[in-house]
Design an enzyme around this catalytic site. Structure first.
Site, PDB file in Angstrom:
ATOM      1  N   CYS A 118      -5.444 -33.378  31.397  1.00 52.63           N
ATOM      2  CA  CYS A 118      -4.216 -34.167  31.284  1.00 52.63           C
ATOM      3  C   CYS A 118      -4.086 -34.757  29.879  1.00 52.63           C
ATOM      4  CB  CYS A 118      -4.218 -35.280  32.326  1.00 52.63           C
ATOM      5  SG  CYS A 118      -2.663 -36.192  32.436  1.00 52.63           S
ATOM      6  N   CYS A 119      -5.184 -35.301  29.356  1.00 57.90           N
ATOM      7  CA  CYS A 119      -5.174 -35.863  27.999  1.00 57.90           C
ATOM      8  C   CYS A 119      -4.831 -34.796  26.969  1.00 57.90           C
ATOM      9  CB  CYS A 119      -6.537 -36.469  27.664  1.00 57.90           C
ATOM     10  SG  CYS A 119      -6.884 -38.064  28.442  1.00 57.90           S
ATOM     11  N   CYS A 201      -2.274 -44.811  28.665  1.00 62.30           N
ATOM     12  CA  CYS A 201      -1.345 -44.521  29.749  1.00 62.30           C
ATOM     13  C   CYS A 201      -1.547 -45.535  30.881  1.00 62.30           C
ATOM     14  CB  CYS A 201      -1.567 -43.106  30.269  1.00 62.30           C
ATOM     15  SG  CYS A 201      -1.098 -41.817  29.093  1.00 62.30           S
ATOM     16  N   CYS A 204      -4.188 -45.034  33.629  1.00 60.33           N
ATOM     17  CA  CYS A 204      -5.552 -44.875  33.122  1.00 60.33           C
ATOM     18  C   CYS A 204      -6.083 -46.108  32.399  1.00 60.33           C
ATOM     19  CB  CYS A 204      -5.615 -43.676  32.184  1.00 60.33           C
ATOM     20  SG  CYS A 204      -5.096 -42.124  32.948  1.00 60.33           S
ATOM     21  N   CYS A 228     -10.358 -39.729  24.552  1.00 56.21           N
ATOM     22  CA  CYS A 228      -9.404 -38.797  25.148  1.00 56.21           C
ATOM     23  C   CYS A 228      -9.408 -37.436  24.479  1.00 56.21           C
ATOM     24  CB  CYS A 228      -7.991 -39.376  25.089  1.00 56.21           C
ATOM     25  SG  CYS A 228      -7.381 -39.625  23.416  1.00 56.21           S
TER      26      CYS A 228
END
Length: 245
Positions: A118-119, A201, A204, A228
């Site tokens: 996702c990162c 985010c 997170c 990240c």
């Protein structure tokens, strides 16, 4: 060649203030110097330094699509105060659609590998596009933000991004950052007053207790090194280091 340039920059800017170094870089590498901001406290200091010294340095931000509303608020306040363009870089829509179709909206909670995926889609890939064609990348990294950043230098070559990084606030502590922001009336994210030191985010990031590490609130469900991939080094094989992610 890259090492030689870094060594030359270290010598030429020895004894310079941050403002003098930023001015030197902007003149030496015209239209090839960029600053990436996430609107955190350190980044707000650098934005203020760039604007108040009227430096021709481009500023951009990565909008992951999962940011706090408070982050957008400080983004808006920064634009209104400084009247400086901040280019917005988004992830590829097709990549986000594929990720959500296959794994859902919260796959990053399931495993470290999913979180890194996702990162990568939301941050690392857009960053690569934003940095392409530039020579100097200015960051808000500080040495005491995490153990992974203790050995950083003011100038260093980022092999992964193939660019020279300048870390002007490397030796600053959080108190120095806070004092600058207050004394210069720089817009700040209101979450900082609520225990959020490092803000990423929304899903997170959480607030931290006074005795916790600065990065403890990032990917709080993991026992990882709290990075990240934006500032992670390469392994000898050329892959992003898993150890420091």
């Amino acid at each position: 060649m890259s090492t030689a340039i870094v060594n030359t920059l270290i010598k030429k800017t020895k004894g310079f203030s941050i403002e003098e170094t930023l001015t030197f870089l902007a003149n030496e590498y015209k239209e090839k110097v960029v600053f990436s901001t996430s609107f955190g406290q350190e980044d707000q200091v650098i934005t203020a330094l760039i604007v108040t010294n009227d430096l021709p340095i481009s500023i951009f931000t990565l909008d992951t699509g999962r940011l706090f509303q408070e982050t957008y608020d400080v983004f808006h306040k920064t634009l209104k105060k400084y009247k400086k363009e901040i280019k917005v870089c988004f992830p590829e829509a097709s990549a986000i659609e594929k990720l959500l179709d296959e794994k859902g909206p919260n796959s990053f909670y399931d495993s470290v590998e999913n979180r890194k995926e996702c990162c990568f889609i939301r941050k690392v890939a857009p960053l690569a596009k934003a940095l392409k064609g530039n020579i100097i990348w200015i960051t808000g990294l500080r040495a005491d933000q995490s153990e992974n950043r203790n050995d950083l230098a003011f100038f260093e070559y980022d092999e992964k991004s193939e660019i020279i990084k300048f870390n002007p606030l490397l030796k600053w502590n959080l108190k120095e950052v806070s004092v600058y922001l207050e004394e210069n009336n720089v817009p700040q994210n209101v979450l900082h007053k609520q225990g959020f030191v490092s803000i990423g985010c929304a899903p997170c990031t959480r607030a931290i207790a006074p005795d916790e590490d600065i990065r403890a609130g990032r990917w709080w469900w993991e026992s990882s090194h709290k990075e990240c991939g934006l500032h992670s080094p390469l392994t000898p094989e050329g892959e992003i280091s898993k150890e420091k992610n």
